[in-house]
Design an enzyme around this catalytic site. Structure first.
Site, short mmCIF file in Angstrom:
data_model
loop_
_atom_site.label_atom_id
_atom_site.label_comp_id
_atom_site.label_asym_id
_atom_site.label_seq_id
_atom_site.Cartn_x
_atom_site.Cartn_y
_atom_site.Cartn_z
N GLU A 173 0.87 -1.17 -0.02
CA GLU A 173 0.12 0.13 0.03
C GLU A 173 0.81 1.31 -0.15
O GLU A 173 0.50 2.19 -0.70
CB GLU A 173 -0.94 -0.01 1.16
CG GLU A 173 -2.01 -1.04 1.54
CD GLU A 173 -2.74 -1.00 2.49
OE1 GLU A 173 -3.80 -0.52 2.24
OE2 GLU A 173 -2.43 -1.38 3.72
N TYR A 225 -13.59 26.76 -0.19
CA TYR A 225 -13.93 25.37 -0.33
C TYR A 225 -12.70 25.15 -1.47
O TYR A 225 -12.14 23.77 -1.26
CB TYR A 225 -15.08 24.82 -0.79
CG TYR A 225 -15.77 25.79 -1.79
CD1 TYR A 225 -15.54 25.47 -3.22
CD2 TYR A 225 -16.70 26.71 -1.39
CE1 TYR A 225 -16.16 26.08 -4.05
CE2 TYR A 225 -17.47 27.26 -2.26
CZ TYR A 225 -17.15 27.13 -3.51
OH TYR A 225 -17.80 27.71 -4.84
N GLU A 285 -7.52 6.13 10.42
CA GLU A 285 -7.96 6.94 11.59
C GLU A 285 -7.02 8.01 11.89
O GLU A 285 -7.30 9.18 12.16
CB GLU A 285 -7.95 6.29 12.86
CG GLU A 285 -9.06 4.94 12.47
CD GLU A 285 -8.80 3.87 11.84
OE1 GLU A 285 -9.57 2.85 12.47
OE2 GLU A 285 -7.79 3.77 11.23
N LYS A 309 -11.66 4.57 1.84
CA LYS A 309 -10.57 3.92 1.28
C LYS A 309 -11.07 2.76 0.54
O LYS A 309 -11.34 1.59 1.01
CB LYS A 309 -9.60 3.33 2.40
CG LYS A 309 -8.33 2.53 1.79
CD LYS A 309 -7.51 2.21 2.91
CE LYS A 309 -6.24 1.58 2.69
NZ LYS A 309 -5.45 1.12 3.70
#
Length: 139
Positions: free
Chosen positions: A40, A72, A92, A117
């Site tokens: 990953e 934004y 997290e 994810k």
């Protein structure tokens, strides 16, 4: 850097923001190298972020000045900067980094942020993995 609350959302906090002005960005995505597995970190994968930012529109609507609100477009660039930045193991942790960076850079009171994810290395069929956090600035 402002102090940021890391406590879980309480019912009084939720009710305080339930009628607040908000800016929402949905599906801000880019490739990042986050995850526990070495593959990953080497290959990377897409991450998508939804963020709702709580702030008052009183000053910005009265002045019609973008400097009086959370831009934004700049928030989206900040999300990309964090996702493509330093690798972390857990989504997290990525969510916390995103929340603290956005809260420190923009004139908002609180935010709710979800990191998706969708290509997580899971051996069973699934459509998405996500974490959601709520954080607010402390006075």
């Amino acid at each position: 850097m402002p102090e940021i609350s890391v406590s879980n959302e309480s019912s009084s906090t939720a009710s305080r923001y339930s009628f607040a002005d908000r800016i929402t960005l949905t599906g801000v995505g880019c490739v990042g190298c986050h995850g526990v597995l070495d593959s990953e970190k080497k290959t990377g994968q897409p991450f998508f972020v939804d963020v709702t930012m709580f702030t008052s529109f009183c000053a910005s609507s009265a002045s019609d000045d973008i400097a009086q609100t959370a831009n934004y477009a700049e928030v989206a660039e900040t999300i990309r900067e964090v996702i493509t930045g330093q690798s972390v193991d857990l989504i997290e942790t990525l969510a916390e980094k995103l929340a603290s960076t956005i809260l420190s850079r923009f004139a908002i009171d609180a935010l709710e942020l979800t990191v998706h994810k969708p290509n997580a290395p899971i051996e069973v069929t699934f459509s998405d993995v996500s974490v959601t956090i709520f954080r607010e600035k402390q006075a």
